[in-house]
Design an enzyme around this catalytic site. Structure first.
Site, PDB file in Angstrom:
ATOM      1  N   VAL A 128     -46.731 -31.401   5.826  1.00  0.00           N
ATOM      2  CA  VAL A 128     -45.873 -30.232   6.056  1.00  0.00           C
ATOM      3  C   VAL A 128     -45.871 -30.177   7.695  1.00  0.00           C
ATOM      4  O   VAL A 128     -44.899 -29.745   8.319  1.00  0.00           O
ATOM      5  CB  VAL A 128     -46.320 -28.936   5.361  1.00  0.00           C
ATOM      6  CG1 VAL A 128     -45.479 -27.758   5.858  1.00  0.00           C
ATOM      7  CG2 VAL A 128     -45.885 -29.217   3.880  1.00  0.00           C
ATOM      8  N   TYR A 129     -47.006 -30.471   8.009  1.00  0.00           N
ATOM      9  CA  TYR A 129     -47.028 -30.200   9.794  1.00  0.00           C
ATOM     10  C   TYR A 129     -46.224 -31.105  10.375  1.00  0.00           C
ATOM     11  O   TYR A 129     -45.664 -30.935  11.558  1.00  0.00           O
ATOM     12  CB  TYR A 129     -48.502 -30.372  10.112  1.00  0.00           C
ATOM     13  CG  TYR A 129     -48.788 -30.637  11.379  1.00  0.00           C
ATOM     14  CD1 TYR A 129     -48.855 -29.573  12.463  1.00  0.00           C
ATOM     15  CD2 TYR A 129     -49.228 -31.893  12.118  1.00  0.00           C
ATOM     16  CE1 TYR A 129     -48.821 -29.959  13.837  1.00  0.00           C
ATOM     17  CE2 TYR A 129     -49.367 -32.272  13.372  1.00  0.00           C
ATOM     18  CZ  TYR A 129     -49.279 -31.180  14.222  1.00  0.00           C
ATOM     19  OH  TYR A 129     -49.470 -31.366  15.604  1.00  0.00           O
ATOM     20  N   LEU A 130     -46.495 -32.310   9.917  1.00  0.00           N
ATOM     21  CA  LEU A 130     -45.460 -33.423  10.543  1.00  0.00           C
ATOM     22  C   LEU A 130     -44.040 -33.301  10.526  1.00  0.00           C
ATOM     23  O   LEU A 130     -43.124 -33.393  11.258  1.00  0.00           O
ATOM     24  CB  LEU A 130     -45.838 -34.967  10.025  1.00  0.00           C
ATOM     25  CG  LEU A 130     -47.149 -35.263  10.560  1.00  0.00           C
ATOM     26  CD1 LEU A 130     -47.525 -36.603   9.913  1.00  0.00           C
ATOM     27  CD2 LEU A 130     -47.323 -35.389  12.231  1.00  0.00           C
TER      28      LEU A 130
END
Length: 216
Positions: A128-130
């Site tokens: 999700v961060y990427l």
């Protein structure tokens, strides 16, 4: 230059602030926690309490008014959940972009990440961060600002080396936070780096030379 750093108490942000202050730039750091103000002052930066995640757009625009450049170096940080990766790493960057347009700040530099070029589909926090980083970068690249996207490799707390490898193609290797901050400082003072997406890892070339080799 008058430079505002969002995420002003972050590890790269504080290193960058010290480098810019040493060059006699005016540095302002946006922080969420007023208790961090003394740390910023010690770095030579002016603390501005502005919770980018929750502030209204007009308040962010007021906080960066008069700046020559803004740097998005904010992040939800380790231990945060997937939702905050979206509200900080993605939405915060996009809100700062809108504020830069509203406040007539032309220069926008964003600290991204290796892996944002092909973010995975998983629901785990890192995936999700990427994706959040990728979506933020896409908004920046499609904007009318003089943007630069800096995608560092795997970050370490090792001492500064002053030498890096900078290229337009993805590369996965380690790089110190100190050296990333130095690359950001160089980019901010180099107008020809506008509208470039660059990858930064440890290397053998002095930072100014590594950047110069990539400039149009």
């Amino acid at each position: 230059m008058d430079i505002v750093i969002a995420g002003g108490h972050g590890q790269i942000a504080r290193r960058l602030a010290r480098l810019l202050a040493a060059r006699d730039d005016r540095v302002r750091g946006l922080i969420r926690n007023p208790d961090h103000a003394a740390d910023l002052r010690a770095d030579g930066s002016e603390p501005v309490v502005c919770d980018l995640e929750h502030a209204e757009l007009e308040d962010v625009a007021a906080a960066i008014a008069g700046a020559d450049a803004v740097v998005f170096a904010a992040g939800a940080g380790p231990g945060s959940g997937a939702q905050r990766k979206l509200t900080v790493d993605r939405d915060g960057a996009i809100k700062l972009l809108a504020a830069a347009r509203s406040a007539a700040v032309e220069r926008y530099v964003i600290v991204s990440s290796i892996g944002a070029e092909q973010p995975p589909d998983g629901d785990d926090v890192f995936s999700v961060y990427l994706r959040a980083k990728a979506e933020a970068d896409a908004a920046v690249v499609q904007s009318d600002r003089d943007w630069t996207v800096v995608r560092p490799g795997i970050l370490t707390d090792d001492p500064a080396t002053g030498a890096v490898r900078i290229q337009a193609e993805p590369i996965r290797a380690e790089v110190t936070r100190h050296d990333v901050a130095a690359v950001l400082a160089a980019v901010l003072h180099e107008p020809r780096s506008a509208r470039l997406m660059i990858y930064v890892v440890g290397g053998d070339d002095p930072i100014e030379e590594a950047l110069e080799a990539l400039l149009p």
